[in-house]
Write a protein that holds these residues in place. Structure first.
Motif, mmCIF file in Angstrom:
data_model
loop_
_atom_site.group_PDB
_atom_site.id
_atom_site.type_symbol
_atom_site.label_atom_id
_atom_site.label_comp_id
_atom_site.label_asym_id
_atom_site.label_seq_id
_atom_site.Cartn_x
_atom_site.Cartn_y
_atom_site.Cartn_z
ATOM 1 N N PRO A 1 0.798 -1.230 0.000
ATOM 2 C CA PRO A 1 0.000 0.000 0.000
ATOM 3 C C PRO A 1 0.829 1.277 0.000
ATOM 4 C CG PRO A 1 -0.889 -1.585 1.570
ATOM 5 C CD PRO A 1 0.413 -2.147 1.096
ATOM 6 N N CYS A 2 2.051 1.203 0.511
ATOM 7 C CA CYS A 2 2.910 2.391 0.564
ATOM 8 C C CYS A 2 3.885 2.462 -0.604
ATOM 9 C CB CYS A 2 3.691 2.405 1.878
ATOM 10 S SG CYS A 2 2.662 2.537 3.352
ATOM 11 N N ALA A 3 3.770 1.542 -1.560
ATOM 12 C CA ALA A 3 4.775 1.461 -2.624
ATOM 13 C C ALA A 3 4.866 2.741 -3.438
ATOM 14 C CB ALA A 3 4.482 0.267 -3.532
ATOM 15 N N ALA A 4 3.737 3.332 -3.773
ATOM 16 C CA ALA A 4 3.763 4.550 -4.593
ATOM 17 C C ALA A 4 4.483 5.673 -3.863
ATOM 18 C CB ALA A 4 2.345 4.963 -4.964
ATOM 19 N N ALA A 5 4.177 5.836 -2.579
ATOM 20 C CA ALA A 5 4.833 6.899 -1.809
ATOM 21 C C ALA A 5 6.326 6.631 -1.671
ATOM 22 C CB ALA A 5 4.182 7.007 -0.430
ATOM 23 N N ARG A 6 6.692 5.371 -1.428
ATOM 24 C CA ARG A 6 8.113 5.029 -1.292
ATOM 25 C C ARG A 6 8.854 5.265 -2.604
ATOM 26 N NH1 ARG A 6 7.425 5.184 3.999
ATOM 27 N NH2 ARG A 6 6.591 3.282 4.935
ATOM 28 N N ALA A 7 8.233 4.871 -3.704
ATOM 29 C CA ALA A 7 8.876 5.054 -5.002
ATOM 30 C C ALA A 7 9.011 6.527 -5.353
ATOM 31 C CB ALA A 7 8.089 4.314 -6.082
ATOM 32 N N ASP A 8 8.017 7.305 -4.986
ATOM 33 C CA ASP A 8 8.073 8.747 -5.238
ATOM 34 C C ASP A 8 9.230 9.379 -4.459
ATOM 35 O OD1 ASP A 8 6.941 10.938 -6.623
ATOM 36 O OD2 ASP A 8 6.042 11.646 -4.771
ATOM 37 N N GLU A 9 9.392 8.961 -3.206
ATOM 38 C CA GLU A 9 10.521 9.447 -2.400
ATOM 39 C C GLU A 9 11.848 9.042 -3.023
ATOM 40 O OE1 GLU A 9 9.754 7.640 1.319
ATOM 41 O OE2 GLU A 9 8.038 8.921 1.815
ATOM 42 N N TRP A 10 11.890 7.818 -3.525
ATOM 43 C CA TRP A 10 13.098 7.299 -4.158
ATOM 44 C C TRP A 10 13.456 8.137 -5.384
ATOM 45 C CZ3 TRP A 10 13.421 1.462 -5.965
ATOM 46 C CH2 TRP A 10 14.721 1.180 -6.410
ATOM 47 N N LEU A 11 12.449 8.460 -6.182
ATOM 48 C CA LEU A 11 12.690 9.262 -7.382
ATOM 49 C C LEU A 11 13.158 10.678 -7.034
ATOM 50 C CD1 LEU A 11 9.974 8.520 -10.095
ATOM 51 C CD2 LEU A 11 12.452 8.414 -10.333
ATOM 52 N N LEU A 12 12.648 11.217 -5.957
ATOM 53 C CA LEU A 12 13.106 12.537 -5.539
ATOM 54 C C LEU A 12 14.581 12.500 -5.146
ATOM 55 C CD1 LEU A 12 10.062 13.807 -3.434
ATOM 56 C CD2 LEU A 12 10.847 14.669 -5.650
ATOM 57 N N ALA A 13 14.984 11.385 -4.518
ATOM 58 C CA ALA A 13 16.389 11.242 -4.105
ATOM 59 C C ALA A 13 17.293 10.889 -5.282
ATOM 60 C CB ALA A 13 16.504 10.169 -3.021
ATOM 61 N N GLU A 14 16.743 10.119 -6.245
ATOM 62 C CA GLU A 14 17.519 9.683 -7.420
ATOM 63 C C GLU A 14 16.669 9.915 -8.668
ATOM 64 O OE1 GLU A 14 19.273 5.759 -7.083
ATOM 65 O OE2 GLU A 14 19.039 5.824 -4.908
ATOM 66 N N PRO A 15 16.620 11.127 -9.176
ATOM 67 C CA PRO A 15 15.711 11.446 -10.288
ATOM 68 C C PRO A 15 15.906 10.585 -11.527
ATOM 69 C CG PRO A 15 16.606 13.437 -9.307
ATOM 70 C CD PRO A 15 17.360 12.301 -8.696
ATOM 71 N N GLY A 16 17.074 10.044 -11.749
ATOM 72 C CA GLY A 16 17.294 9.246 -12.947
ATOM 73 C C GLY A 16 17.106 7.761 -12.762
ATOM 74 N N SER A 17 16.600 7.329 -11.625
ATOM 75 C CA SER A 17 16.492 5.894 -11.341
ATOM 76 C C SER A 17 15.368 5.241 -12.143
ATOM 77 C CB SER A 17 16.266 5.656 -9.848
ATOM 78 O OG SER A 17 15.978 4.299 -9.610
ATOM 79 N N ALA A 18 15.743 4.368 -13.064
ATOM 80 C CA ALA A 18 14.738 3.621 -13.838
ATOM 81 C C ALA A 18 14.000 2.631 -12.952
ATOM 82 C CB ALA A 18 15.406 2.894 -15.006
ATOM 83 N N ASP A 19 14.688 2.105 -11.931
ATOM 84 C CA ASP A 19 14.042 1.166 -11.016
ATOM 85 C C ASP A 19 12.943 1.862 -10.227
ATOM 86 O OD1 ASP A 19 15.752 -0.812 -11.872
ATOM 87 O OD2 ASP A 19 17.130 -0.620 -10.175
ATOM 88 N N ALA A 20 13.241 3.041 -9.715
ATOM 89 C CA ALA A 20 12.243 3.799 -8.966
ATOM 90 C C ALA A 20 11.060 4.178 -9.858
ATOM 91 C CB ALA A 20 12.875 5.049 -8.371
ATOM 92 N N ALA A 21 11.357 4.558 -11.102
ATOM 93 C CA ALA A 21 10.285 4.937 -12.029
ATOM 94 C C ALA A 21 9.377 3.760 -12.342
ATOM 95 C CB ALA A 21 10.889 5.505 -13.313
ATOM 96 N N ALA A 22 9.974 2.576 -12.540
ATOM 97 C CA ALA A 22 9.173 1.394 -12.838
ATOM 98 C C ALA A 22 8.314 1.005 -11.645
ATOM 99 C CB ALA A 22 10.079 0.237 -13.245
ATOM 100 N N LEU A 23 8.888 1.067 -10.453
ATOM 101 C CA LEU A 23 8.110 0.735 -9.260
ATOM 102 C C LEU A 23 6.964 1.728 -9.071
ATOM 103 C CD1 LEU A 23 7.606 -0.885 -6.711
ATOM 104 C CD2 LEU A 23 9.347 0.506 -5.547
ATOM 105 N N LEU A 24 7.238 3.002 -9.272
ATOM 106 C CA LEU A 24 6.176 4.008 -9.152
ATOM 107 C C LEU A 24 5.075 3.743 -10.172
ATOM 108 C CD1 LEU A 24 5.050 6.612 -7.936
ATOM 109 C CD2 LEU A 24 6.418 7.882 -9.612
#
Length: 336
Positions: free
Chosen positions: A68-91
């Motif tokens: 349930p928190c995956a979207a929020a966690r992935a969004d935080e991840w993308l903010l920390a690493e804007p170029g992360s393809a892994d974070a983008a896919a998870l989001l």
């Protein structure tokens, strides 16, 4: 300290045996637990190790996205690493899950998938998210499916999704032994390499078509009583799939337990208890929601009853009445 194993009942299963989409992937289970606690580094490491094993990557991200928190966690991840393809896919897949549950605008989820696809053009996983948003097997779904195949020809999850979508076409037309879902599954199995688990896809097609027929009143709610797996070309399809498993089964495929559950379910419905028993032994406790929930049953109860009957008598077993968390006529495509 290692935790003691859960207690088991007389059937060898834990009393709380229930579908877990992570299946037997222990590293995925650990990363999922870390994500729920707000720690992304285990997820980051897991996906880095997964690399371009596309079936495994799709499986792992899809399961992580169920949190349930995956979207929020992935969004935080993308903010920390804007170029992360892994974070983008998870989001992207997390937003797809939310959209399918009515918690997110589907257009926003599609935009997230397209952004993830742009971040990693070779990765079919964002396109899998787009396919999960489709409600029919129409032209747009076919185009998305072809985008996935262009990146990974034998994408396991995508083929299963296409079968589920195609099975629902002409739902009000009743039984049709020439329905297009059977042709699609046979074509995909023939196109795949000899050792590909897509050999099981024709079995999946029979289960998905039964789901649709039962939901529309064209088949009994008891899969065993329906005769669906004993009519027409079904026996030949089931035999070919079981023979493939005997010769080619690879337990290192991330979703091989999905295939084994479909095949065990088919063998129970076909009335071939000895073959079903052999499959249940390999499945162990790793029950999947599909197809045991079809058409409106509790998957854990259905699995336990079928397994007990197969192991005890070598014959098919009938399920108890429907359960509360089953999918009904239109399966919840947010589960994997």
């Amino acid at each position: 300290m290692l935790l003691p194993p859960p207690p088991v009942g007389p059937d060898g299963l834990s009393p709380d045996t229930a579908p877990d989409p992570a299946l037997d992937d222990e590293r995925l289970c650990a990363a999922r637990a870390a994500l729920a606690q707000g720690r992304r580094q285990p997820v980051r490491s897991l996906l880095a190790r997964t690399g371009d094993d596309w079936d495994r990557r799709a499986h792992r991200i899809a399961v992580l996205a169920l949190d349930p928190c995956a979207a929020a966690r992935a969004d935080e991840w993308l903010l920390a690493e804007p170029g992360s393809a892994d974070a983008a896919a998870l989001l992207a897949l997390a937003q797809v899950r939310r959209a399918l549950r009515g918690q997110e605008d589907p257009d926003a989820a599609r935009a997230a998938c397209l952004a993830a696809a742009e971040a990693a053009p070779a990765d079919p996983t964002p396109w899998l998210g787009l396919l999960r948003l489709e409600r029919t097997g129409g032209a747009r779904a076919v185009r998305i499916f072809e985008e996935i195949r262009a990146r990974h020809r034998d994408h396991h999850h995508a083929h299963h999704l296409m079968v589920a979508l195609l099975a629902a076409r002409r739902a009000d037309g009743g039984p049709d032994p020439l329905h297009e879902v059977y042709d699609f599954a046979a074509w995909a199995a023939e196109q795949a390499p000899a050792d590909s688990p897509l050999a099981i896809l024709p079995v999946v097609a029979h289960a998905e078509r039964y789901r649709v027929l039962a939901a529309h009143g064209f088949a009994p709610a008891d899969p065993v009583a329906s005769g669906h797996w004993r009519e027409g070309r079904a026996p030949d399809v089931m035999k070919a799939a079981f023979d493939w498993w005997l010769e080619w089964e690879h337990d290192d495929h991330p979703r091989h337990l999905v295939d084994l559950n479909f095949l065990a379910h088919a063998k129970v419905c076909e009335g071939r208890g000895a073959e079903a028993a052999a499959l249940f032994q390999r499945i162990g406790r790793h029950v999947t929601r599909r197809p045991w929930s079809y058409p409106d049953r509790d998957p854990a109860e259905a699995f336990r009853a079928a397994r007990a009957g197969a192991l005890r008598t070598g014959r098919s077993a009938r399920w108890p009445g429907g359960g509360s968390d089953a999918g009904g006529g239109r399966e919840d495509m947010t589960e994997v």
